[in-house]
Design a protein around this motif. Structure first.
Motif, mmCIF file in Angstrom:
data_model
loop_
_atom_site.group_PDB
_atom_site.id
_atom_site.type_symbol
_atom_site.label_atom_id
_atom_site.label_comp_id
_atom_site.label_asym_id
_atom_site.label_seq_id
_atom_site.Cartn_x
_atom_site.Cartn_y
_atom_site.Cartn_z
ATOM 1 N N GLU A 168 7.268 12.196 -20.585
ATOM 2 C CA GLU A 168 7.089 10.865 -21.174
ATOM 3 C C GLU A 168 8.130 9.888 -20.630
ATOM 4 O OE1 GLU A 168 4.756 9.628 -22.981
ATOM 5 O OE2 GLU A 168 3.641 11.502 -23.205
ATOM 6 N N VAL A 169 9.363 10.369 -20.410
ATOM 7 C CA VAL A 169 10.396 9.531 -19.807
ATOM 8 C C VAL A 169 9.979 9.138 -18.391
ATOM 9 C CG1 VAL A 169 12.769 9.493 -18.953
ATOM 10 C CG2 VAL A 169 12.271 10.438 -21.215
ATOM 11 N N ALA A 170 9.464 10.124 -17.634
ATOM 12 C CA ALA A 170 8.997 9.850 -16.274
ATOM 13 C C ALA A 170 7.844 8.852 -16.270
ATOM 14 C CB ALA A 170 8.570 11.147 -15.592
ATOM 15 N N LYS A 171 6.972 8.963 -17.273
ATOM 16 C CA LYS A 171 5.836 8.037 -17.385
ATOM 17 C C LYS A 171 6.330 6.604 -17.580
ATOM 18 C CE LYS A 171 1.720 7.192 -20.219
ATOM 19 N NZ LYS A 171 0.928 7.682 -21.386
ATOM 20 N N LYS A 172 7.333 6.418 -18.428
ATOM 21 C CA LYS A 172 7.898 5.084 -18.648
ATOM 22 C C LYS A 172 8.567 4.570 -17.375
ATOM 23 C CE LYS A 172 8.690 5.698 -23.613
ATOM 24 N NZ LYS A 172 9.698 5.803 -24.704
ATOM 25 N N GLY A 173 9.236 5.475 -16.645
ATOM 26 C CA GLY A 173 9.868 5.080 -15.384
ATOM 27 C C GLY A 173 8.843 4.605 -14.369
ATOM 28 N N LEU A 174 7.707 5.307 -14.281
ATOM 29 C CA LEU A 174 6.641 4.906 -13.366
ATOM 30 C C LEU A 174 6.053 3.556 -13.748
ATOM 31 C CD1 LEU A 174 4.879 8.358 -12.935
ATOM 32 C CD2 LEU A 174 5.997 7.041 -11.128
ATOM 33 N N THR B 32 0.797 -1.235 0.000
ATOM 34 C CA THR B 32 0.000 0.000 0.000
ATOM 35 C C THR B 32 0.830 1.286 0.000
ATOM 36 O OG1 THR B 32 -1.869 -1.107 1.035
ATOM 37 C CG2 THR B 32 -1.781 1.301 1.222
ATOM 38 N N PRO B 33 1.839 1.442 0.878
ATOM 39 C CA PRO B 33 2.589 2.718 0.864
ATOM 40 C C PRO B 33 3.256 3.002 -0.481
ATOM 41 C CG PRO B 33 3.071 1.457 2.850
ATOM 42 C CD PRO B 33 2.330 0.527 1.944
ATOM 43 N N LYS B 34 3.904 1.987 -1.045
ATOM 44 C CA LYS B 34 4.584 2.183 -2.325
ATOM 45 C C LYS B 34 3.579 2.380 -3.456
ATOM 46 C CE LYS B 34 8.139 2.329 -5.095
ATOM 47 N NZ LYS B 34 9.032 3.505 -5.085
ATOM 48 N N GLN B 35 2.467 1.619 -3.429
ATOM 49 C CA GLN B 35 1.452 1.765 -4.473
ATOM 50 C C GLN B 35 0.814 3.142 -4.427
ATOM 51 O OE1 GLN B 35 0.530 -0.727 -6.952
ATOM 52 N NE2 GLN B 35 -0.108 1.269 -7.723
ATOM 53 N N SER B 36 0.576 3.648 -3.240
ATOM 54 C CA SER B 36 -0.018 4.990 -3.099
ATOM 55 C C SER B 36 0.927 6.047 -3.665
ATOM 56 C CB SER B 36 -0.314 5.280 -1.629
ATOM 57 O OG SER B 36 -1.276 4.382 -1.126
ATOM 58 N N GLN B 37 2.211 5.840 -3.394
ATOM 59 C CA GLN B 37 3.201 6.787 -3.917
ATOM 60 C C GLN B 37 3.230 6.758 -5.445
ATOM 61 O OE1 GLN B 37 7.460 5.833 -3.714
ATOM 62 N NE2 GLN B 37 7.733 7.771 -2.578
ATOM 63 N N ILE B 38 3.238 5.567 -6.035
ATOM 64 C CA ILE B 38 3.236 5.448 -7.499
ATOM 65 C C ILE B 38 1.961 6.038 -8.088
ATOM 66 C CG2 ILE B 38 3.161 3.802 -9.412
ATOM 67 C CD1 ILE B 38 5.026 1.993 -7.852
ATOM 68 N N ASP B 39 0.826 5.764 -7.431
ATOM 69 C CA ASP B 39 -0.454 6.287 -7.935
ATOM 70 C C ASP B 39 -0.469 7.811 -7.929
ATOM 71 O OD1 ASP B 39 -1.369 3.736 -8.329
ATOM 72 O OD2 ASP B 39 -2.564 3.647 -6.489
ATOM 73 N N ARG B 40 0.060 8.404 -6.850
ATOM 74 C CA ARG B 40 0.093 9.868 -6.774
ATOM 75 C C ARG B 40 0.995 10.441 -7.865
ATOM 76 N NH1 ARG B 40 0.522 8.816 -1.223
ATOM 77 N NH2 ARG B 40 2.770 9.220 -1.289
ATOM 78 N N ARG B 41 2.156 9.837 -8.037
ATOM 79 C CA ARG B 41 3.089 10.329 -9.052
ATOM 80 C C ARG B 41 2.552 10.107 -10.467
ATOM 81 N NH1 ARG B 41 8.213 7.098 -7.638
ATOM 82 N NH2 ARG B 41 9.053 8.116 -9.499
#
Length: 471
Positions: free
Chosen positions: A412-418, A30-39
């Motif tokens: 777009e680079v950040a999107k691929k990283g996420l 949950t903590p990591k998923q929430s962080q990824i979802d926010r980003r």
């Protein structure tokens, strides 16, 4: 091999092992998923916001180009109307003076058109040795190289390849008895007749007319000037476009007028046309500012909460808005007139939103009472005008490889990283779930075995107790 799925209650332990594993997995994920979802949500919103800004900038640039089109001026202080535009068209420039004019066209300017001698057809050879064909006009010669054994068609192609940039065009015309090389020019006016020399078969003298027996010469009359009368004054022009007869006026002569029937031209203040053009500029500017505010300016709702857009506080967006606003307050430097700033035309910036507001009443007074109509064009148009400066100010943001383009690429680079982070997290959680499931299955089996042993021992002692009691 995948671990077996846990039942809701362990068969050996009686514990809800599935819920235990789920709770442990969720606590890890949950903590990591929430962080990824926010980003991811912020990244998606930023990509959309930057795309919206690029579209808004493109629309703004298109609007400015239309208003700054030199072939169709948008900010003319005066407008000319003609009684019959089949004969004469008129355009009033920024320095035109209101008034009425009478124009009589007695002769249109024409260009030279000459033809070579007649050949059998387009594949006939014009010269076995080739050489230099000199085309002369207005006393100036231009040399064209004709290859050896060139046909009439090849000679035409050589002329078009080498002389088109000088305003000459060559073609082949079949007159029913054979083919001729025909030369024409974009230059008009008396004494602009074309002559050729250097290759005998292609030599042409404009003093002669082409003959039925195949001789070379001019087609029709010699080139001539336009002849016209403005308010009783006889004038001539080398071209049918006349821009120096009356200050600030351009005439396009289209046809000879009928005898004693001159064309009437009236020049009046272009107040409504200018108002429309200024309003178009204001609308284009406000559309861009609204687009910028929409992705960067926080808004407080009726419930008191604040909505923060994707690019709030973004330095590039602030720079774009600053660059726009700076150009609004730069005073005009061209000319020596009274008009130097937009506020004189009733255009002002509103507080808060930064949008422009247009006071049409003040504008009308500026045009009609202060006679500023002739200066509006220099304020907006041309090199160093407001539209030109604003276009250049936005270029670093709108250009390919510019600020917004680079921002889109980085997002777009950040999107691929996420996406990679999400895949890595999913894989790790899957492994964790499998590991925990295996461990709890093992635990449940062991507990079941221990319970079975317990039950067996209990049964033995109960049997022994019963035997002693019966004895």
């Amino acid at each position: 091999m995948a671990s077996p799925i846990l039942p809701s209650l362990g068969l050996g332990s009686g514990l809800d092992t599935a819920s235990i594993v789920k709770a442990l997995v969720d606590a890890e994920k949950t903590p990591k998923q929430s962080q990824i979802d926010r980003r991811t949500s912020a990244n998606t919103a930023s990509i959309s916001a930057v795309g919206g800004l690029k579209s808004a900038l493109a629309a703004y640039k298109t609007a400015l180009e239309k208003l700054n089109d030199s072939s169709n001026p948008a900010f003319l202080g005066s407008v000319a109307t003609t009684s019959n535009d089949k004969y004469v068209k008129a355009t009033a420039g920024s320095s035109a003076v209101n008034g009425s004019y009478s124009v009589q066209v007695t002769q249109l300017a024409t260009a030279s058109r000459v033809a070579s001698q007649r050949f059998a057809d387009s594949s006939s050879e014009v010269s076995d040795t080739g050489g230099t064909l000199t085309i002369t006009q207005n006393g100036v010669g231009f040399d064209v190289t004709i290859p050896a054994n060139a046909t009439l068609q090849q000679a035409r192609d050589a002329i078009n390849a080498q002389a088109t940039s000088k305003g000459f065009t060559a073609n082949i015309v079949n007159d029913g008895q054979g083919s001729r090389l025909v030369l024409s020019s974009t230059t008009m006016g008396e004494l602009s007749d074309i002559s050729t020399s250097g290759i005998d078969s292609l030599a042409i003298s404009p003093a002669d007319q082409i003959t039925d027996d195949g001789g070379a010469g001019r087609i029709g009359d010699l080139a001539q000037d336009a002849e016209f009368v403005i308010d009783g004054m006889a004038l001539t022009s080398k071209s049918n476009k006349v821009d120096n007869a009356i200050s600030g006026m351009t005439f396009e002569l289209l046809s000879k007028t009928e005898a004693l029937s001159p064309v009437s031209i009236s020049v009046t203040a272009n107040t409504e046309g200018l108002k429309t053009s200024v309003q178009s500029f204001v609308d284009a500017y406000n559309s861009l500012v609204l687009a910028i505010n929409g992705v960067s300016k926080s808004v407080q709702g009726s419930d008191g909460t604040w909505s923060t857009p994707a690019l709030s506080g973004d330095s590039a967006v602030r720079s774009m808005l600053t660059a726009l606003r700076n150009e609004l307050v730069v005073p005009a430097t061209s000319g020596s007139g009274q008009l130097s700033v937009l506020s004189q035309l009733g255009i002002n910036t509103t507080q808060g939103s930064g949008l422009l507001e247009f006071d049409s009443t003040k504008f009308t007074k500026a045009i009609e009472d202060q006679k500023l109509g002739g200066e509006v064009q220099s304020l907006f148009n041309g090199d160093g005008g407001l539209l030109d400066r604003m276009t250049k100010a936005m270029e670093p943001f709108s250009a390919t490889g510019g600020v917004l383009d680079e921002r889109s690429k980085s997002l777009e680079v950040a999107k691929k990283g996420l996406s990679l982070e999400q895949s890595s997290l999913d894989a790790r959680i899957k492994d964790l779930e499998a590991s925990l499931t295996k461990k709890y299955n093992t635990m449940d089996t062991l507990v079941g075995q221990l319970n079975a042993q317990r039950d067996s021992v209990v049964s033995i002692f109960e049997a022994m107790a019963a035997q002693q009691k019966n004895s």
